[in-house]
Design an enzyme around this catalytic site. Structure first.
Site, PDB file in Angstrom:
ATOM      1  N   TYR A  32       0.904  -1.328   0.107  1.00 13.87           N
ATOM      2  CA  TYR A  32       0.055   0.119   0.071  1.00 13.87           C
ATOM      3  C   TYR A  32       0.810   1.513  -0.041  1.00 13.87           C
ATOM      4  O   TYR A  32       2.018   1.243   0.276  1.00 13.87           O
ATOM      5  CB  TYR A  32      -1.029   0.097   1.263  1.00 13.87           C
ATOM      6  N   LYS A 145       6.495  -1.973   2.032  1.00 14.16           N
ATOM      7  CA  LYS A 145       5.197  -1.211   2.855  1.00 14.16           C
ATOM      8  C   LYS A 145       3.858  -2.132   2.432  1.00 14.16           C
ATOM      9  O   LYS A 145       3.384  -2.090   1.630  1.00 14.16           O
ATOM     10  CB  LYS A 145       4.873  -0.109   2.175  1.00 14.16           C
ATOM     11  N   GLU A 178      11.625   2.506  14.998  1.00 14.92           N
ATOM     12  CA  GLU A 178      10.872   3.541  14.512  1.00 14.92           C
ATOM     13  C   GLU A 178       9.467   3.607  15.356  1.00 14.92           C
ATOM     14  O   GLU A 178       9.201   2.563  15.978  1.00 14.92           O
ATOM     15  CB  GLU A 178      10.529   3.169  12.817  1.00 14.92           C
ATOM     16  N   LEU A 203      10.733   1.211   7.764  1.00  8.00           N
ATOM     17  CA  LEU A 203      10.236   1.743   6.665  1.00  8.00           C
ATOM     18  C   LEU A 203      10.788   2.981   6.040  1.00  8.00           C
ATOM     19  O   LEU A 203      10.744   3.789   7.106  1.00  8.00           O
ATOM     20  CB  LEU A 203       8.572   1.818   6.554  1.00  8.00           C
TER      21      LEU A 203
HETATM   22  N1  PMP Z   1       7.051   3.936   9.291  1.00  5.19           N
HETATM   23  C1  PMP Z   1       6.135   3.035   9.381  1.00  5.19           C
HETATM   24  C2  PMP Z   1       6.072   1.775   9.965  1.00  5.19           C
HETATM   25  C3  PMP Z   1       4.986   3.605   8.793  1.00  5.19           C
HETATM   26  O1  PMP Z   1       3.935   3.039   8.771  1.00  5.19           O
HETATM   27  C4  PMP Z   1       5.114   5.186   8.345  1.00  5.19           C
HETATM   28  C5  PMP Z   1       3.886   5.622   7.622  1.00  5.19           C
HETATM   29  N2  PMP Z   1       3.346   4.764   6.517  1.00  5.19           N
HETATM   30  C6  PMP Z   1       6.545   5.567   8.300  1.00  5.19           C
HETATM   31  C7  PMP Z   1       7.207   5.103   8.975  1.00  5.19           C
HETATM   32  C8  PMP Z   1       6.503   7.073   7.685  1.00  5.19           C
HETATM   33  O2  PMP Z   1       6.401   6.980   6.161  1.00  5.19           O
HETATM   34  P1  PMP Z   1       5.962   8.108   5.578  1.00  5.19           P
HETATM   35  O3  PMP Z   1       6.847   9.371   5.773  1.00  5.19           O
HETATM   36  O4  PMP Z   1       6.308   7.849   4.116  1.00  5.19           O
HETATM   37  O5  PMP Z   1       4.489   8.368   5.494  1.00  5.19           O
END
Ligand code: PMP
Length: 286
Positions: A32, A145, A178, A203
């Site tokens: 996603y 993701k 994270e 991620l």
């Molecule tokens: N880490 C995780 C586990 C997430 O779910 C997200 C949000 N999708 C992020 C980091 C931040 O990613 P982004 O800045 O691309 O939204």
């Protein structure tokens, strides 16, 4: 919002569905993306699409788009049909529908779902948020993701139940990886900014990458290295990043007060820089 896109059709959300044998439903066999749009402009679109292509590739899911231009057209149509100026695009691609079997089906056509959501009021985040620490129970490919988010769901729920906004995850070696829906950054007393490197344990956030670029442009030193939980006591500031909330200062981690429970100066500066970077994209697209 009420009109969504499912496998080639624009439908009312209440009339849209996928099969009970969809592999996303049966196995979380799907990827996603969440993309923000402001004044009907897609923000950081190329970065999101590149991550989507990578996720598909890593899971060997056939790309449903020979040319990702068609996806952009679908998204722009949805924004128009829903008459929405600001919000988020939720886009999911599953391996497809087939009789339940762990093995990949020989032939499968991915299921594609695109839904829009309204933006929420995130103004209160400016004051900073509390986070808690939890064990990182996830698998070893957090860089993909996927919709396989059960550990993240449980972690986020635990945070809510403890009156916190987010749970930050600690791996078996006692390093902070994270958040459950965000990346985390730390600022040391000499203004060195530290965050976990973009590898299989996190991620690689689109917001994370942009904040690193913006910080470097402002001559901050950025260290992409995991922080040991023992070092938390010495940090001056912390902040979270994600597409849905941007840059959010952290003012408490468990019982540890961060920058006297007020958003730190570096966090605030990056929050403003990130917002103006988004505004610039809108201006350039007009
Ligand atoms: N880490 C995780 C586990 C997430 O779910 C997200 C949000 N999708 C992020 C980091 C931040 O990613 P982004 O800045 O691309 O939204």
């Amino acid at each position: 919002m009420s009109i969504c896109y499912v496998n080639g059709k624009y439908l009312l959300k209440k009339d849209s569905n996928v099969s009970i044998e969809d592999r996303g439903l049966n196995f979380s066999d799907s990827v996603y993306e969440v993309i923000a749009f402001r004044k009907q402009n897609l923000l950081n679109y190329v970065k999101h699409i590149n991550r989507l292509k990578r996720s598909l590739n890593e899971l060997k899911i056939n790309s449903p788009f020979s040319n990702f231009k068609s996806l952009e057209i679908i998204i722009k149509n949805l924004i128009k049909f829903n008459a929405l100026n600001n919000g988020f695009i939720y886009l999911q691609i599953t391996r497809g529908t087939s009789i339940r079997n762990h093995l990949f089906p020989k032939f499968s056509k991915p299921n594609v779902i695109v839904i829009l959501y309204n933006s929420k009021d995130t103004d209160h985040f400016k004051k900073g948020v509390k986070v808690i620490t939890i064990d990182d129970m996830r698998w070893q490919r957090c860089d993909i993701k996927t919709t396989s988010l059960l550990a993240n769901v449980l972690g986020k729920q635990t945070a809510e139940e403890k009156g916190a906004y987010e749970s930050i995850q600690i791996n078996k070696q006692n390093y902070i990886t994270e958040g459950t829906t965000s990346n985390i950054f730390f600022v040391h007393s000499d203004n060195l900014i530290q965050t976990h490197p973009s590898n299989n344990n996190i991620l690689g956030g689109v917001t994370r990458d942009i904040v690193i670029e913006l910080a470097k442009r402002k001559k901050f030193k950025v260290l992409e290295k995991p922080l040991n939980i023992r070092s938390l006591k010495t940090i001056k500031e912390a902040f979270l990043t994600s597409t849905t909330v941007g840059v959010v200062p952290v003012i408490k981690i468990d019982n540890l007060k961060i920058s006297e429970c007020k958003p730190g100066l570096v966090s605030k500066q990056l929050m403003i820089l990130f917002k103006s970077n988004s505004k610039k994209q809108i201006k350039n697209n007009l």
